[in-house]
Design a protein around this motif. Sequence first.
Motif, PDB file in Angstrom:
ATOM      1  N   ALA A 532      34.146 -36.206  14.328  1.00 38.84           N
ATOM      2  CA  ALA A 532      32.904 -35.953  15.055  1.00 38.84           C
ATOM      3  C   ALA A 532      31.666 -36.505  14.354  1.00 38.84           C
ATOM      4  CB  ALA A 532      32.732 -34.441  15.257  1.00 38.84           C
ATOM      5  N   GLU A 533      31.655 -36.526  13.006  1.00 39.61           N
ATOM      6  CA  GLU A 533      30.412 -36.767  12.277  1.00 39.61           C
ATOM      7  C   GLU A 533      30.296 -38.123  11.595  1.00 39.61           C
ATOM      8  OE1 GLU A 533      27.886 -34.808  12.416  1.00 39.61           O
ATOM      9  OE2 GLU A 533      28.871 -33.198  13.525  1.00 39.61           O
ATOM     10  N   LEU A 534      31.409 -38.803  11.305  1.00 40.41           N
ATOM     11  CA  LEU A 534      31.301 -40.107  10.645  1.00 40.41           C
ATOM     12  C   LEU A 534      30.754 -41.151  11.604  1.00 40.41           C
ATOM     13  CD1 LEU A 534      34.449 -40.766   8.396  1.00 40.41           C
ATOM     14  CD2 LEU A 534      32.147 -40.134   7.703  1.00 40.41           C
ATOM     15  N   ASP A 535      30.025 -42.132  11.063  1.00 45.32           N
ATOM     16  CA  ASP A 535      29.624 -43.295  11.846  1.00 45.32           C
ATOM     17  C   ASP A 535      30.774 -44.298  11.763  1.00 45.32           C
ATOM     18  OD1 ASP A 535      28.582 -45.563  12.965  1.00 45.32           O
ATOM     19  OD2 ASP A 535      26.607 -45.356  12.034  1.00 45.32           O
ATOM     20  N   TRP A 536      31.605 -44.317  12.769  1.00 42.64           N
ATOM     21  CA  TRP A 536      32.835 -45.096  12.742  1.00 42.64           C
ATOM     22  C   TRP A 536      32.613 -46.587  12.940  1.00 42.64           C
ATOM     23  CZ3 TRP A 536      37.492 -43.290  11.188  1.00 42.64           C
ATOM     24  CH2 TRP A 536      37.592 -41.909  11.007  1.00 42.64           C
ATOM     25  N   ASP A 537      31.368 -46.993  13.158  1.00 39.69           N
ATOM     26  CA  ASP A 537      31.057 -48.421  13.266  1.00 39.69           C
ATOM     27  C   ASP A 537      30.572 -49.009  11.952  1.00 39.69           C
ATOM     28  OD1 ASP A 537      31.723 -48.561  15.976  1.00 39.69           O
ATOM     29  OD2 ASP A 537      29.734 -47.806  16.562  1.00 39.69           O
ATOM     30  N   LYS A 538      30.497 -48.161  10.911  1.00 38.56           N
ATOM     31  CA  LYS A 538      30.052 -48.628   9.592  1.00 38.56           C
ATOM     32  C   LYS A 538      31.127 -48.286   8.555  1.00 38.56           C
ATOM     33  CE  LYS A 538      25.116 -48.347  10.627  1.00 38.56           C
ATOM     34  NZ  LYS A 538      23.791 -47.761  10.246  1.00 38.56           N
ATOM     35  N   GLY A 539      30.782 -48.464   7.282  1.00 37.40           N
ATOM     36  CA  GLY A 539      31.729 -48.192   6.212  1.00 37.40           C
ATOM     37  C   GLY A 539      31.516 -46.823   5.599  1.00 37.40           C
ATOM     38  N   ALA A 554      44.822 -37.655   7.141  1.00 41.22           N
ATOM     39  CA  ALA A 554      45.052 -38.937   7.818  1.00 41.22           C
ATOM     40  C   ALA A 554      45.988 -38.760   9.008  1.00 41.22           C
ATOM     41  CB  ALA A 554      45.637 -39.950   6.830  1.00 41.22           C
ATOM     42  N   GLU A 555      46.998 -37.951   8.814  1.00 34.44           N
ATOM     43  CA  GLU A 555      47.974 -37.678   9.874  1.00 34.44           C
ATOM     44  C   GLU A 555      47.327 -36.968  11.064  1.00 34.44           C
ATOM     45  OE1 GLU A 555      51.354 -34.297  10.163  1.00 34.44           O
ATOM     46  OE2 GLU A 555      51.557 -35.637   8.441  1.00 34.44           O
ATOM     47  N   LEU A 556      46.310 -36.143  10.800  1.00 28.61           N
ATOM     48  CA  LEU A 556      45.662 -35.357  11.852  1.00 28.61           C
ATOM     49  C   LEU A 556      44.565 -36.121  12.599  1.00 28.61           C
ATOM     50  CD1 LEU A 556      45.325 -31.996   9.873  1.00 28.61           C
ATOM     51  CD2 LEU A 556      46.778 -32.374  11.874  1.00 28.61           C
ATOM     52  N   MET A 557      44.202 -37.313  12.114  1.00 27.40           N
ATOM     53  CA  MET A 557      43.132 -38.060  12.774  1.00 27.40           C
ATOM     54  C   MET A 557      43.599 -38.582  14.144  1.00 27.40           C
ATOM     55  SD  MET A 557      40.637 -37.829  10.675  1.00 27.40           S
ATOM     56  CE  MET A 557      39.544 -38.868  11.634  1.00 27.40           C
ATOM     57  N   PRO A 558      42.712 -38.591  15.148  1.00 26.03           N
ATOM     58  CA  PRO A 558      43.074 -39.178  16.451  1.00 26.03           C
ATOM     59  C   PRO A 558      43.520 -40.627  16.280  1.00 26.03           C
ATOM     60  CG  PRO A 558      40.969 -38.023  16.571  1.00 26.03           C
ATOM     61  CD  PRO A 558      41.333 -38.063  15.128  1.00 26.03           C
ATOM     62  N   ALA A 559      44.482 -41.058  17.059  1.00 19.95           N
ATOM     63  CA  ALA A 559      45.082 -42.382  16.906  1.00 19.95           C
ATOM     64  C   ALA A 559      44.054 -43.507  16.987  1.00 19.95           C
ATOM     65  CB  ALA A 559      46.162 -42.588  17.966  1.00 19.95           C
ATOM     66  N   THR A 560      43.051 -43.338  17.861  1.00 17.95           N
ATOM     67  CA  THR A 560      42.045 -44.404  18.013  1.00 17.95           C
ATOM     68  C   THR A 560      41.221 -44.585  16.742  1.00 17.95           C
ATOM     69  OG1 THR A 560      40.548 -42.762  18.982  1.00 17.95           O
ATOM     70  CG2 THR A 560      41.830 -44.144  20.500  1.00 17.95           C
ATOM     71  N   LEU A 561      41.029 -43.482  16.000  1.00 21.63           N
ATOM     72  CA  LEU A 561      40.260 -43.548  14.749  1.00 21.63           C
ATOM     73  C   LEU A 561      41.160 -43.845  13.552  1.00 21.63           C
ATOM     74  CD1 LEU A 561      37.853 -40.506  15.298  1.00 21.63           C
ATOM     75  CD2 LEU A 561      37.425 -42.932  15.754  1.00 21.63           C
ATOM     76  N   ARG A 562      42.412 -43.388  13.608  1.00 25.02           N
ATOM     77  CA  ARG A 562      43.327 -43.594  12.473  1.00 25.02           C
ATOM     78  C   ARG A 562      43.483 -45.072  12.159  1.00 25.02           C
ATOM     79  NH1 ARG A 562      45.662 -44.690   8.672  1.00 25.02           N
ATOM     80  NH2 ARG A 562      47.513 -43.751   7.701  1.00 25.02           N
ATOM     81  N   ARG A 563      43.350 -45.927  13.181  1.00 22.75           N
ATOM     82  CA  ARG A 563      43.494 -47.370  12.960  1.00 22.75           C
ATOM     83  C   ARG A 563      42.398 -47.922  12.055  1.00 22.75           C
ATOM     84  NH1 ARG A 563      45.162 -47.267  18.518  1.00 22.75           N
ATOM     85  NH2 ARG A 563      43.055 -47.721  19.232  1.00 22.75           N
ATOM     86  N   LYS A 564      41.277 -47.197  11.990  1.00 23.19           N
ATOM     87  CA  LYS A 564      40.170 -47.651  11.143  1.00 23.19           C
ATOM     88  C   LYS A 564      40.237 -47.079   9.726  1.00 23.19           C
ATOM     89  CE  LYS A 564      36.753 -48.572  14.745  1.00 23.19           C
ATOM     90  NZ  LYS A 564      35.317 -48.501  15.089  1.00 23.19           N
ATOM     91  N   VAL A 565      41.261 -46.256   9.445  1.00 20.39           N
ATOM     92  CA  VAL A 565      41.375 -45.586   8.149  1.00 20.39           C
ATOM     93  C   VAL A 565      42.350 -46.331   7.243  1.00 20.39           C
ATOM     94  CG1 VAL A 565      42.031 -43.453   6.955  1.00 20.39           C
ATOM     95  CG2 VAL A 565      40.837 -43.340   9.159  1.00 20.39           C
ATOM     96  N   LEU A 566      41.930 -46.609   6.025  1.00 18.66           N
ATOM     97  CA  LEU A 566      42.779 -47.209   4.995  1.00 18.66           C
ATOM     98  C   LEU A 566      43.049 -46.140   3.945  1.00 18.66           C
ATOM     99  CD1 LEU A 566      40.749 -50.524   4.694  1.00 18.66           C
ATOM    100  CD2 LEU A 566      43.067 -50.342   5.624  1.00 18.66           C
ATOM    101  N   VAL A 567      44.307 -45.745   3.783  1.00 11.48           N
ATOM    102  CA  VAL A 567      44.665 -44.623   2.909  1.00 11.48           C
ATOM    103  C   VAL A 567      45.229 -45.138   1.589  1.00 11.48           C
ATOM    104  CG1 VAL A 567      46.061 -42.530   2.690  1.00 11.48           C
ATOM    105  CG2 VAL A 567      45.157 -43.205   4.933  1.00 11.48           C
ATOM    106  N   GLN A 568      44.669 -44.665   0.493  1.00 11.95           N
ATOM    107  CA  GLN A 568      45.148 -45.067  -0.831  1.00 11.95           C
ATOM    108  C   GLN A 568      46.653 -44.830  -0.945  1.00 11.95           C
ATOM    109  OE1 GLN A 568      43.074 -43.233  -4.104  1.00 11.95           O
ATOM    110  NE2 GLN A 568      44.312 -44.222  -5.660  1.00 11.95           N
ATOM    111  N   GLY A 569      47.345 -45.842  -1.454  1.00 14.13           N
ATOM    112  CA  GLY A 569      48.794 -45.730  -1.613  1.00 14.13           C
ATOM    113  C   GLY A 569      49.566 -46.448  -0.524  1.00 14.13           C
ATOM    114  N   GLU A 570      48.908 -46.760   0.576  1.00 15.55           N
ATOM    115  CA  GLU A 570      49.599 -47.473   1.658  1.00 15.55           C
ATOM    116  C   GLU A 570      49.649 -48.979   1.404  1.00 15.55           C
ATOM    117  OE1 GLU A 570      48.771 -44.439   5.418  1.00 15.55           O
ATOM    118  OE2 GLU A 570      47.693 -46.353   5.330  1.00 15.55           O
ATOM    119  N   GLY A 571      48.952 -49.423   0.378  1.00 14.68           N
ATOM    120  CA  GLY A 571      48.952 -50.832   0.005  1.00 14.68           C
ATOM    121  C   GLY A 571      48.293 -50.979  -1.347  1.00 14.68           C
ATOM    122  N   ALA A 572      48.259 -52.201  -1.877  1.00 20.46           N
ATOM    123  CA  ALA A 572      47.609 -52.454  -3.158  1.00 20.46           C
ATOM    124  C   ALA A 572      46.123 -52.106  -3.052  1.00 20.46           C
ATOM    125  CB  ALA A 572      47.788 -53.908  -3.566  1.00 20.46           C
TER     126      ALA A 572
END
Length: 699
Positions: A532-539, A554-572
């Motif tokens: 609800a509160e993050l500005d999802w068009d910025k960083g 991360a698991e609980l985030m709505p799918a449309t927003l989860r695509r914009k999330v980069l989670v530590q450990g999922e890549g270098a």
Amino acid sequence: MTEKVEAPRALTEEVKTAIRDAYAKLQANTPGFSTRRSQSQMIGVVSRALASGGVGVVEAPTGVGKSLGYLTAGVPIALASKKKLVISTGTVALQSQLVERDIPNFLKATGLQATVALAKGRTRYLCTRNAAEAQGEGTQESMFGDEVLLYERPLAPIEMDVAGKLMRAFTEGRWNGDLDNAPEAVTPGLRPRITTPASGCAGRRCAYSTQCPVLRARNEVREAQIVVTNHALLLSALSIGESDNGQPLIAAPADMLLVLDEGHHIGNVAIDQGAASLPLDDMARRTGRLQIIIAGAYRAVDKDKIGNLLPNEAIDAAARVAKLLKAFADGIAQVWTPAPDEREPLWRAANGRLPEAWRQPIEELADETRTLLNWATAAAAQVAKGKPEDAGHERLQRSLGMALEMIQQQYDLWAGWRREDKEGQPPMARWITLTRDGEHVLHCSPVSAAMVLRKLLWDEVDSVVMTSATLTGGGDFQALAIDNGIPEEAEMVSLASPFDLPNQAQLVVPPFPVTPDDRERHPKEVAKYLAAELDWDKGSIVLFTSRWKMEKVAELMPATLRRKVLVQGEGAKQKMIDEHLRRTAAGEGSVLFGLNSFGEGLDLPGEACTTVVITQVPFAVPTDPQTSTLSEWFESRGLNSFNLIAIPHALRTLTQFAGRLIRTSTDTGRVVILDSRLLTRRYGRRIIDALPPFRRVIG
């Protein structure tokens, strides 16, 4: 070590003039340079400390320009005094930045002439001897003979091929042997096969010494006027004193002008330096097989006695230690039997006091191990005196070095376990863990860095400057001084930020509906708030204190927003940061989810970070053995351990986290803390007031 003798020195007019000239040229020759009052103040503190053999402590927020501040003072003083300027950092990233960018740019701008070297541990360099063996054989002999391999498997053909390519690149002069810049990818399995630790190094007696990258690098370090290193190697070098050829690894302490950048890390590194551990069952097995190398040592030196022991006496000493180790492992069961469902079994001695029934076996183990250590020290020295006649002699020398290191590891633990804790000082932490294989590992560690740093730094090194963006949390140096044993006469200064923080940023503490200790509801409310509160068009960056909670949110985030999330450990890590910067530069919006390592040193200026969300106050976990032992000691003296340990730690960490937001004079944004305890607990106001002076939006 002898205590540092203070020489009557002062900041002379000649040196003052050299520093002013350097600063003037830096201003004139650095594009976009802006004069900052806080940087000038820092130059003053560093100048007074390094020129007078003193100690300076400088908390310098982001934007002050710490490296240029201490270089402006430190380089002219080092050149004038003919002492070595040593800059020690807490991270590899800052070492690289200093050597590749900051120091060359500073020298170019000021016109000062100084040689620079980077000091690294020997296992970061190619061992030409091991690499030659690796590409030819694929196996190495064990210190205990042919029947026991030093490594679990022989090298694969592709690994032998890489070893050969690295050797050729080095011998042809296309590469300097630094594995951090290797021209070929070095796998984790190959790396230990083509490097060598101190215990396995024959030094200048090695047949490959004339083409050894480590020796070349160390010569450069000894001759350089400016040396960049890391805290662990620095303390190790100071602890060892002189290396095997009678010279200090970096510089004699009396000739060292030391700058501890990222100084908030030095305490933990010092505690590690004073710690010891012993895998009990493994050491019993390895010690029991020492007779092979003992017999080999007597054959090599052709003497009746080594270290005043006959061959059968040395073999008996090893057998006794092995037998005592096995007996001690059996004795542990009488005091501690872990519960079958315990995930990470740990037994800790309350107040550092071990059971009385263990006193006698500990004393016996310490004495017997000391006898074996004296023998191994004498044997290694005598074997090293002879010129290696063949590969077998050289392997024996390396094996003796490894045996000596193994026995020293045992002795350090028993010495720490039998040592009487001094009255009025915190006790050693002493504890036991159980590995997944059911092996007991014994541990001991200081609970405070103060004694280690007094011994190695404050009483020995010519002069020391400690600096970081976060040393205090609120400008109060008391906790830092106690934790690190900083001398009373040290000059300690907390500098103001050069940025207009009240107008550039907000500190937001909303009335969050649940506290972080509500395991089920807190992640749900965090996810709901972010959506609800993050500005999802910025960083943005969201910081967590546990991996479980981070992944759950991360698991609980709505799918449309989860695509914009980069989670530590999922890549270098660096690839994630690069992708985040690409997205925000393209105006796509991106959110980083990270743990502590994302909360420090990450530089995300402008649109790359307009909001920092801290999901909870990062209090130190009181369950680790060192913190628990120190807490007990404070409480036994009528002191509040939460106020003395947890809050200062939380303040320093929160300040680091908040420092991710404002990186330049044009950045704007907000720091949000989703921890309602700051609004309801007595310590809340203390923490809020101590954080950077962003405009407050509380409750």
